[in-house]
Design an enzyme around this catalytic site. Structure first.
Site, PDB file in Angstrom:
ATOM      1  N   MET A   1       0.839  -1.200   0.000  1.00  0.00           N
ATOM      2  CA  MET A   1       0.000   0.000   0.000  1.00  0.00           C
ATOM      3  C   MET A   1       0.878   1.256   0.000  1.00  0.00           C
ATOM      4  SD  MET A   1      -3.409  -0.907   2.103  1.00  0.00           S
ATOM      5  CE  MET A   1      -2.785  -0.547   3.721  1.00  0.00           C
TER       6      MET A   1
ATOM      7  N   HIS B   1       9.283  -2.952   3.311  1.00  0.00           N
ATOM      8  CA  HIS B   1       8.876  -3.128   1.903  1.00  0.00           C
ATOM      9  C   HIS B   1      10.097  -3.438   1.032  1.00  0.00           C
ATOM     10  CE1 HIS B   1       5.629  -0.194   3.287  1.00  0.00           C
ATOM     11  NE2 HIS B   1       4.919  -1.215   2.852  1.00  0.00           N
TER      12      HIS B   1
ATOM     13  N   GLN C   1     -10.328  -2.920   2.453  1.00  0.00           N
ATOM     14  CA  GLN C   1      -9.790  -3.514   3.676  1.00  0.00           C
ATOM     15  C   GLN C   1      -9.795  -2.543   4.851  1.00  0.00           C
ATOM     16  OE1 GLN C   1      -5.936  -4.297   1.669  1.00  0.00           O
ATOM     17  NE2 GLN C   1      -5.017  -3.787   3.641  1.00  0.00           N
TER      18      GLN C   1
ATOM     19  N   ASP D   1       2.768  -8.913   9.202  1.00  0.00           N
ATOM     20  CA  ASP D   1       1.318  -9.114   9.111  1.00  0.00           C
ATOM     21  C   ASP D   1       1.070 -10.624   9.047  1.00  0.00           C
ATOM     22  OD1 ASP D   1       0.254  -6.191   8.534  1.00  0.00           O
ATOM     23  OD2 ASP D   1       2.097  -6.488   7.416  1.00  0.00           O
TER      24      ASP D   1
ATOM     25  N   GLN E   1      -2.281 -11.967   7.999  1.00  0.00           N
ATOM     26  CA  GLN E   1      -2.493 -11.747   6.560  1.00  0.00           C
ATOM     27  C   GLN E   1      -1.810 -12.872   5.757  1.00  0.00           C
ATOM     28  OE1 GLN E   1      -2.319  -7.801   4.526  1.00  0.00           O
ATOM     29  NE2 GLN E   1      -0.227  -8.403   4.087  1.00  0.00           N
TER      30      GLN E   1
ATOM     31  N   MET F   1       8.999  -1.935  11.631  1.00  0.00           N
ATOM     32  CA  MET F   1       8.741  -0.842  10.686  1.00  0.00           C
ATOM     33  C   MET F   1       7.312  -0.950  10.165  1.00  0.00           C
ATOM     34  SD  MET F   1      12.178  -0.214   8.601  1.00  0.00           S
ATOM     35  CE  MET F   1      13.683   0.163   9.471  1.00  0.00           C
ATOM     36  N   SER F   2       6.675   0.209  10.006  1.00  0.00           N
ATOM     37  CA  SER F   2       5.300   0.257   9.518  1.00  0.00           C
ATOM     38  C   SER F   2       5.033   1.648   8.959  1.00  0.00           C
ATOM     39  CB  SER F   2       4.333  -0.018  10.671  1.00  0.00           C
ATOM     40  OG  SER F   2       3.024   0.336  10.313  1.00  0.00           O
TER      41      SER F   2
ATOM     42  N   ARG G   1       2.400   3.089   9.286  1.00  0.00           N
ATOM     43  CA  ARG G   1       1.594   3.760  10.318  1.00  0.00           C
ATOM     44  C   ARG G   1       2.443   4.322  11.457  1.00  0.00           C
ATOM     45  NH1 ARG G   1      -2.478  -0.405   8.846  1.00  0.00           N
ATOM     46  NH2 ARG G   1      -4.296   0.729   8.095  1.00  0.00           N
TER      47      ARG G   1
HETATM   48  P1  AMP Z   1       1.703  -2.660   3.488  1.00  0.00           P
HETATM   49  O1  AMP Z   1       2.177  -1.642   2.507  1.00  0.00           O
HETATM   50  O2  AMP Z   1       1.729  -2.196   4.915  1.00  0.00           O
HETATM   51  O3  AMP Z   1       0.387  -3.299   3.093  1.00  0.00           O
HETATM   52  O4  AMP Z   1       2.771  -3.828   3.439  1.00  0.00           O
HETATM   53  C1  AMP Z   1       3.120  -4.448   2.245  1.00  0.00           C
HETATM   54  C2  AMP Z   1       3.938  -5.681   2.552  1.00  0.00           C
HETATM   55  O5  AMP Z   1       5.096  -5.298   3.278  1.00  0.00           O
HETATM   56  C3  AMP Z   1       3.182  -6.708   3.410  1.00  0.00           C
HETATM   57  O6  AMP Z   1       3.494  -8.018   2.961  1.00  0.00           O
HETATM   58  C4  AMP Z   1       3.741  -6.453   4.783  1.00  0.00           C
HETATM   59  O7  AMP Z   1       3.687  -7.574   5.636  1.00  0.00           O
HETATM   60  C5  AMP Z   1       5.175  -6.100   4.453  1.00  0.00           C
HETATM   61  N1  AMP Z   1       5.772  -5.364   5.559  1.00  0.00           N
HETATM   62  C6  AMP Z   1       5.301  -4.243   6.151  1.00  0.00           C
HETATM   63  N2  AMP Z   1       6.089  -3.886   7.186  1.00  0.00           N
HETATM   64  C7  AMP Z   1       7.072  -4.820   7.255  1.00  0.00           C
HETATM   65  C8  AMP Z   1       8.199  -5.023   8.111  1.00  0.00           C
HETATM   66  N3  AMP Z   1       8.479  -4.187   9.115  1.00  0.00           N
HETATM   67  N4  AMP Z   1       8.990  -6.076   7.876  1.00  0.00           N
HETATM   68  C9  AMP Z   1       8.722  -6.942   6.866  1.00  0.00           C
HETATM   69  N5  AMP Z   1       7.688  -6.808   6.019  1.00  0.00           N
HETATM   70  C10 AMP Z   1       6.870  -5.764   6.214  1.00  0.00           C
END
Ligand code: AMP
Length: 282
Positions: free
Chosen positions: A20, A27, A51, A139, A142, A173-174, A176
């Site tokens: 996203m 990522h 979602q 996740d 997920q 890391m996020s 958010r």
């Molecule tokens: P998102 O953009 O948050 O939907 O995440 C996209 C992908 O990146 C998903 O498969 C997440 O699980 C993965 N992801 C997000 N944060 C992390 C992280 N800190 N470490 C590993 N993978 C991540």
């Protein structure tokens, strides 16, 4: 995109990293893994409305398309699929529901969330036809939902689980994390710290999930800025609670700090090495 994907599949193996956007090292680690393992790497960037529940952060979800393109490009990504228009027909009528797994943990406080995830990921699989798709274990629920969907609906691809990437102080890391104030950012380090405490207890022989849940909840609750959504110790397969900790356990938590709802988890498997981050200030 489908024509591009067909062309790429004729030339070798293809990988997809669904995202996203608002990229961080988590990522990028998925992109790097895909780059190392497949001949053609596609990254999808789509903030998927189905979602997000009513009142959730869809409208204010962080976005930085230009920077994301630069970062993906620097990782050698071949195609960025970032549809400007909705991926859904206005009268779209087909949704995927992965039973049971979708109702527990985050599914309990975010009804409909995993149906939105499964549906958009199925669409992205049909749009980009990858041999392999890369997902982060950050996740974890997920990943289990998608793995189950792939098995149940015979998607002809492999799901690759990738490890959680953390900040130096342990915070997962996020995108958010950008919602956090400096105080909340400091407070949020309690998440990983409390998971590490429970890992230490399990490695010392604790087998009762309830005492682990209590210890983790207590240490999170000691942080005034933290508001617990859930603390769970579940089977990494079914995501259901277990009576006793045997060979593998998933500790999963969701906690609010101000307007940010953060999740984290630790998969503990017998015979696998413990986390390497130091147990500072536990
Ligand atoms: P998102 O953009 O948050 O939907 O995440 C996209 C992908 O990146 C998903 O498969 C997440 O699980 C993965 N992801 C997000 N944060 C992390 C992280 N800190 N470490 C590993 N993978 C991540």
């Amino acid at each position: 995109m489908q024509a591009e994907a067909d062309r790429a599949r004729r030339g070798g193996t293809t990988g997809l990293v669904p995202t996203m956007g608002f990229f961080h090292e988590g990522h990028l680690s998925l992109m790097r893994r895909a780059r190392a393992e497949t001949d053609w790497v596609a990254v999808s960037l789509y903030v998927n409305p189905t979602q997000f529940g009513p009142g959730e952060d869809f409208a204010r979800y962080p976005r930085d398309f230009e920077k994301d393109c630069e970062l993906a490009c620097a990782e050698g990504v071949d195609v960025m699929f970032a549809p400007a228009a909705s991926l859904y027909a206005p009268d779209s009528a087909t949704f995927i529901n992965v039973e049971r797994l979708s109702r527990v943990l985050c599914g309990a406080s975010r009804p409909g969330h995993f149906s939105g995830v499964a549906t958009v990921v199925a669409k992205l699989f049909n749009i980009s036809k990858p041999h392999r798709a890369y997902f982060g274990m950050k996740d974890f629920q997920q990943v289990r939902v998608i793995e189950t969907m792939v098995r149940d609906l015979n998607f002809d691809l492999e799901i690759v689980r990738c490890p959680i990437v953390r900040e130096p102080d342990g915070l997962a890391m996020s995108s958010r994390n950008s919602y956090l104030s400096p105080q909340e950012r400091r407070a949020a380090t309690v998440l990983h710290r409390s998971l590490l405490v429970s890992e230490r207890l399990i490695n010392k022989g604790e087998r009762d999930p309830q005492s682990i849940i209590l210890r983790v909840s207590d240490s999170i609750a000691a942080e005034p800025l933290a508001h617990i959504d859930y603390v769970a110790a579940v089977s990494p397969e079914t995501l259901e609670p277990v009576a006793r900790i045997e060979d593998a356990i998933l500790l999963a938590i969701a906690v609010r700090f101000g307007r940010a709802r953060l999740i984290d988890n630790l998969l503990i498997e017998r015979g696998k090495p413990a986390s390497r981050l130091p147990l500072r200030a536990c």
